[in-house]
Design an enzyme around this catalytic site. Sequence first.
Site, PDB file in Angstrom:
ATOM      1  CG  ASP A 130       2.850 -13.343  -4.252  1.00 27.34           C
ATOM      2  OD1 ASP A 130       3.759 -12.846  -3.580  1.00 27.34           O
ATOM      3  OD2 ASP A 130       2.341 -14.454  -4.009  1.00 27.34           O
ATOM      4  CE1 TYR A 132       1.673 -15.001 -13.480  1.00 31.83           C
ATOM      5  CE2 TYR A 132       3.935 -14.807 -14.276  1.00 31.83           C
ATOM      6  CZ  TYR A 132       2.607 -14.437 -14.352  1.00 31.83           C
ATOM      7  OH  TYR A 132       2.211 -13.516 -15.284  1.00 31.83           O
ATOM      8  CG  PHE A 143       2.819  -8.767 -15.716  1.00 37.05           C
ATOM      9  CD1 PHE A 143       1.466  -9.056 -15.649  1.00 37.05           C
ATOM     10  CD2 PHE A 143       3.282  -7.627 -15.082  1.00 37.05           C
ATOM     11  CE1 PHE A 143       0.585  -8.227 -14.961  1.00 37.05           C
ATOM     12  CE2 PHE A 143       2.414  -6.791 -14.394  1.00 37.05           C
ATOM     13  CZ  PHE A 143       1.056  -7.086 -14.333  1.00 37.05           C
ATOM     14  CG  HIS A 256      -3.919  -6.145 -12.422  1.00 28.31           C
ATOM     15  ND1 HIS A 256      -3.976  -7.364 -13.064  1.00 28.31           N
ATOM     16  CD2 HIS A 256      -2.700  -6.082 -11.830  1.00 28.31           C
ATOM     17  CE1 HIS A 256      -2.840  -8.018 -12.861  1.00 28.31           C
ATOM     18  NE2 HIS A 256      -2.050  -7.263 -12.119  1.00 28.31           N
TER      19      HIS A 256
END
Length: 354
Positions: A130, A132, A143, A256
């Site tokens: 998703d 931010y 990221f 992750h």
Amino acid sequence: MSLKRKAAGAATDAAKKPKANSSITAFFGAPKPSPNAKSTAAANFDKNAWVAKLTDEQKDLLKLELDTLHESWLPHLKDVLVSPQFLELKRFLKSELSSGKTVFPPMNDVYSWSRHTPLNTVKVVITGQDPYHGPNQAHGLSFSVRPPTPAPPSLQNIYKALKKDYPDYQPPPNRGGLLTPWADRGVLLLNTCLTVRRGEANSHSGKGWELLTQKVIDTVVKVRNNGVVFLAWGTPAQNRTKGIPVDKHLILKSVHPSPLSAMRGFFDCHHFTKTNEWLVQRYGKDGGIDWDLSATPKENGAQIEKKDESKTEKKDKPKVEKKVEPKTDKQEDTETDPKEEQKTEDQDESDYEY
């Protein structure tokens, strides 16, 4: 500093001599058309003719795609764009905006991944989940955050893993998290869902973005004939790599990089050196990725979002030390119970000090 060169030297010694057409110049596209430089679909695609066949509603709903999606991707994604599911997504998105809801990233940034990383330049794919959902964070690259927002926890852990692979690596100044240099060098930073409602993680998931982004991945697999490295961090990203032929592409899997899961092996996965060793074997000694982020990205008039970033960086840089650091969402690893880990991870994220 060029972090790809150490891996390049080691891989060159271990690998067979690259083919004559495997240089970085050939990879990014020689003057004469080739399957790697421009696909047959793109070469034969007439955008104006395609647009002329759209209905007035389709033109209205797809205005963002027609105006901001890079031309190298459009021929491969056009059928998805006119599918009933995607058009319904665009109606939903239109209603979100017309009702006064704040949606991130800003609309002009939704397809920034396509403009920073045209299809014929893709060498590495890093899939997020998703965007931010806080102000001045998401800008269309997984990221990545714009300055003066500091690097979120997951990105900080990515820097730590880079430091293990390359001891002389230095994170960006001012705790920065802008990853546009990676995207410009062939790293496709793609979120599974491309928009989100402010303050509501996953609020636009399951609406149709997944159909489009899976097609993006499928297109990379099919078109990038020299091979691409997929960095699959966490179970959702790994699920996206199912069916990719491993004789043609390299898939590197790990947990992750979030604070909840990174200690379970992410810091020692060595994905950055492994990526460059493989790319050097495929594309020659200059074929690896330079992971350095220490230099300020240069303005490029051909890319709208780069101009904005340059201005924002200059304007806000003196205020970095005084700015209140915003909370961010988490791109969770779901190797255990997804619901329980999401709940824990959201709590962890809200308490984490940047």
